[in-house]
Design a protein around this motif. Sequence first.
Motif, PDB file in Angstrom:
ATOM      1  N   SER A  47       1.032  -1.124   0.007  1.00 50.05           N
ATOM      2  CA  SER A  47      -0.059   0.080   0.012  1.00 50.05           C
ATOM      3  C   SER A  47       0.637   1.126   0.100  1.00 50.05           C
ATOM      4  N   ASP A 159      -5.870  -0.681  -4.772  1.00 47.76           N
ATOM      5  CA  ASP A 159      -5.532  -1.229  -3.467  1.00 47.76           C
ATOM      6  C   ASP A 159      -6.376  -2.385  -3.008  1.00 47.76           C
ATOM      7  N   GLU A 160      -6.038  -3.578  -3.184  1.00 50.34           N
ATOM      8  CA  GLU A 160      -7.148  -4.608  -2.759  1.00 50.34           C
ATOM      9  C   GLU A 160      -8.604  -4.336  -2.786  1.00 50.34           C
TER      10      GLU A 160
HETATM   11 MG    MG Z   1      -2.258  -2.668   2.178  1.00 52.96          MG
END
Ligand code: MG
Length: 254
Positions: A47, A159-160
């Motif tokens: 991240s 991000d995810e």
């Molecule tokens: Mg992360």
Amino acid sequence: MTKLEAKNIVKYFKHEKYNLKALGGINLQVEDGDFVCLVGPSGCGKSTFLRIVAGLENPDEGEILFDGKPVSGTGPERIMVFQEGALFPWLKVIDNVEFGLKMAGIPKEKRSQISHRYLDMMQLTKFADSYTYQLSTGMKQRVAIARALVMDPDVLLMDEPFAALDAQTRDLLLVEMQLIWERTKKTILFVTHNVSEAVVLGSKVAIFSNRPSTIKKELAIDYRRPRLAEDEQLMKHQQEILSELRPEVKKTKE
Ligand SMILES: [Mg+2]
Ligand SMILES: Nc1ncnc2c1ncn2[C@@H]1O[C@H](COP(=O)(O)OP(=O)(O)O)[C@@H](O)[C@H]1O
């Protein structure tokens, strides 16, 4: 053509008694139109790296090049798709999608033309006037993607985005994401800790080591699309990534 390049990105975080070296020199070259999935052990700095590429955070060393030129700060050419939770609940779907365009001063008629195109692509046209709390999690995620796509960025950073979805919704979005990528020809950087997701989506998978992280291996995944999670041809890639990740996860000490 190289769209984006990370050169020796190093990042420290100050903690009470010590400096944590999160990124130990990330080097990554992303070609125009690549779909790059970043995988790695939890806490390795995925991240952080994505936020640095987005310009939301500064590296301590190294630089990000866009079309060969160093960039700092955020820019319309690199847009982060935030989680569905970052949508505005007091705005209708269409106004959420048009938000960035409005901020950029695009006139109403033009905004409406652009947003309808992406609402249609995301199969959200019928829900244009709904509020986001009236939508399922998967639909909210599609609104979040539409909100980023209307800005027509060269690079989409994710991000995810599917981490909180149930298995069926995730399977649907995995296929949709591939179609969106093929239709829009965007360059995508997609962080996931899910190896099966990475091999389904990625034209390339970059594997992060444990902290201070570097990219320990890059893998090209050349296979027909749309891919499905159960495609047997993808299993060997999954195995390869897992065997790279296993020793890294063991090393993790919080
Ligand atoms: Mg992360
Ligand atoms: N703002 C911050 N302040 C201090 N430490 C941070 C901060 N952001 C991240 N970290 C630390 O940096 C490391 C990498 O975090 P992160 O990039 O979130 O990892 P990942 O996304 O791979 O799980 C973690 O150990 C985390 O605790």
